[in-house]
Every structure is written in C-alpha cells, then in structure tokens.
Design a protein around this motif. Structure first.
Motif, short mmCIF file in Angstrom:
data_model
loop_
_atom_site.label_atom_id
_atom_site.label_comp_id
_atom_site.label_asym_id
_atom_site.label_seq_id
_atom_site.Cartn_x
_atom_site.Cartn_y
_atom_site.Cartn_z
N TYR A 113 -6.79 -36.86 -13.37
CA TYR A 113 -7.55 -37.27 -12.19
C TYR A 113 -6.92 -38.50 -11.52
CZ TYR A 113 -11.49 -38.79 -9.31
OH TYR A 113 -12.28 -39.20 -8.25
N LEU A 114 -6.56 -39.48 -12.32
CA LEU A 114 -6.00 -40.71 -11.76
C LEU A 114 -4.61 -40.49 -11.15
CD1 LEU A 114 -7.02 -43.26 -14.58
CD2 LEU A 114 -8.19 -42.80 -12.41
N SER A 118 -5.02 -39.77 -4.38
CA SER A 118 -4.17 -40.18 -3.26
C SER A 118 -3.40 -41.46 -3.55
CB SER A 118 -5.03 -40.36 -2.00
OG SER A 118 -6.03 -41.35 -2.22
N VAL A 119 -3.95 -42.27 -4.43
CA VAL A 119 -3.27 -43.52 -4.80
C VAL A 119 -2.06 -43.23 -5.69
CG1 VAL A 119 -3.59 -45.80 -5.82
CG2 VAL A 119 -5.48 -44.68 -4.65
N GLY A 120 -2.15 -42.16 -6.48
CA GLY A 120 -1.05 -41.83 -7.38
C GLY A 120 -0.84 -42.87 -8.45
N LEU A 121 -1.90 -43.15 -9.22
CA LEU A 121 -1.80 -44.17 -10.26
C LEU A 121 -0.85 -43.74 -11.37
CD1 LEU A 121 -5.57 -45.20 -10.51
CD2 LEU A 121 -3.74 -46.35 -9.26
N VAL A 216 -13.63 -45.48 -12.16
CA VAL A 216 -12.47 -46.04 -12.84
C VAL A 216 -11.31 -46.18 -11.86
CG1 VAL A 216 -10.73 -45.62 -14.61
CG2 VAL A 216 -13.15 -45.21 -15.12
N LYS A 217 -11.07 -45.14 -11.07
CA LYS A 217 -9.98 -45.19 -10.09
C LYS A 217 -10.19 -46.32 -9.09
CE LYS A 217 -10.11 -43.14 -6.37
NZ LYS A 217 -10.32 -42.21 -5.24
N ASP A 218 -11.42 -46.47 -8.58
CA ASP A 218 -11.71 -47.53 -7.61
C ASP A 218 -11.53 -48.91 -8.23
OD1 ASP A 218 -12.28 -45.55 -5.78
OD2 ASP A 218 -14.47 -45.69 -6.05
#
Length: 228
Positions: A113-114, A118-121, A216-218
């Motif tokens: 998911y991370l 769109s951020v591509g962590l 978590v992503k935010d």
C-alpha cells in the motif's frame, strides 16, 4: 781589399719592394673578414641543446589542461531532485516496518500500500530487503539507521515475541523524542494492551478505515515534509 765602389752605400737600395709590401698589408687590414652564414634552422654549435624535459609547453596548453575539468556524470537520482544529498534522500528508506513473523502477510500488505501510493514511499521489509548472510541484529540496526520513520505493527503476536520487543526498544533508542518518526499501528488488540513503553505517543487504530494504512501513509508523508 775590394774597392768601396762594389758595395752600395747605405740608404742607396730601392725602396720599391718595401712599398709594395706595405700596400698589401694596408689592403689586407682594410678588408672586412667574411662571415659564414648561420642557418636559422640549426643553433650555433656552442649553444646548449635543450633537453626534452626542459622544453616548455606550447603557450596556453598547460593552463588549459589544468583548468579543464571532466564533466561530472549525472547522479543516479538526477531526475528526482536537485538536492538528493539532503532531506528525504539523505537516507535509503522512508519507512522501516517492524512486525512479528506471524504477521508477515499483514506487513506485506502494508508495504504494498505504501509503495504503491502516489508518494511512492520507500519501505524496508526485513525478510525482503535484509542483506543475505548478514547478522539479524546488525541488519535491524542498519535498517533503522537508514530509514526516516519506523512503523510498529503491534498485534498479539508482536507482544508475544521477544524479538519484536527488541525491535520496538531499538526503534525508540534510535529516535528518542523524535515526533512522527515512530508510528505504532495497533491491530487486533484492545487499547488496554497498548505497550507501556509507547504510552507517550499516539497510535493508529488498525480497525479504522483501510485498516489504518492511509493514516500511516499520511503520518510518514507529514514527517518527510519537515525535512525539506
């Protein structure tokens, strides 16, 4: 005795031969000695011949070669950011996910998911990204040092596993008091089971929307924005 008339009187000899000799000397002295032409291509024989190491470089060559710098090759992340040496790109990973062995599937879903956002962590998952043959403890410390944030997937299996407790304590020791770097994700546990070592920070409720993955992503994204 011979008569005195057979010998010429002193001063009676002819002065003509002496005059001719004097004229010849005067002409010889008055003439300029002829000089041999010197070739412009060959130096005089008595001039020192320059050695090869003493030959000066052509004008402008030495200064030009010392001033020329080979063009730098573009770095691997040239297109990503002009300041890759700092900020987010100062570490190899954005997130290190700490989990128990029995929660591997859930950890893989979180990482997918991370990384797919769109951020591509950039995530570190120990069983996937640890160096083969490396010591387990050393690889964990390297992962924590190389990551901006760490997510603790706290489940019943996490609390039962001494290794997971060690991961939690190492994560806290690597960033003591750093707000936003350690993100607990509580899943399958009541609030009362939340570890006492983490009571000073808020956790993400895994029973919320999208199992808390979006939160978590935010949270990771907010921390990365502080590095700019």
């Amino acid at each position: 005795m011979a008569s005195s008339s057979s010998f010429p009187a002193p001063g009676s000899r002819s002065k003509k031969p002496l005059g001719k000799m004097a004229d010849w000397f005067r002409q010889a002295l008055s003439k300029k000695p002829k000089q041999m032409p010197v070739s412009q291509e060959s130096p005089p024989s008595d001039a020192p011949q320059p050695r090869s190491q003493d030959c000066p470089s052509p004008p402008g060559l030495s200064s030009a070669t010392s001033a020329v710098v080979s063009p730098d090759l573009p770095p691997a992340h040239e297109g990503a950011s002009s300041s890759n040496s700092g900020g987010r790109w100062s570490r190899d990973y954005d997130v290190c996910v700490c989990h128990s062995e029995e929660d591997l599937a859930a950890a893989q879903e979180l990482v997918a998911y991370l990384e797919g956002s769109s951020v591509g962590l950039r995530c570190f998952l120990q069983l996937r990204d640890a160096a083969p043959g490396g010591a387990i403890v050393s690889e964990l410390c390297r992962a924590l040092d190389s990551s901006h944030c760490r997510v603790l997937l706290i489940t019943p299996g996490f609390l039962r596993d001494p290794w997971c407790r060690y991961q939690m304590l190492q994560a806290l020791s690597h960033a003591p008091g750093a707000e936003g770097r350690t993100i607990p994700l509580l899943a399958g546990l009541a609030r009362a089971a939340y570890p006492a070592e983490l009571r000073f920070m808020y956790f993400v409720d895994g029973q919320g929307p999208e199992r808390g993955f979006r939160q978590v992503k935010d949270a990771v994204q907010r921390y990365l924005q502080t590095l700019r």
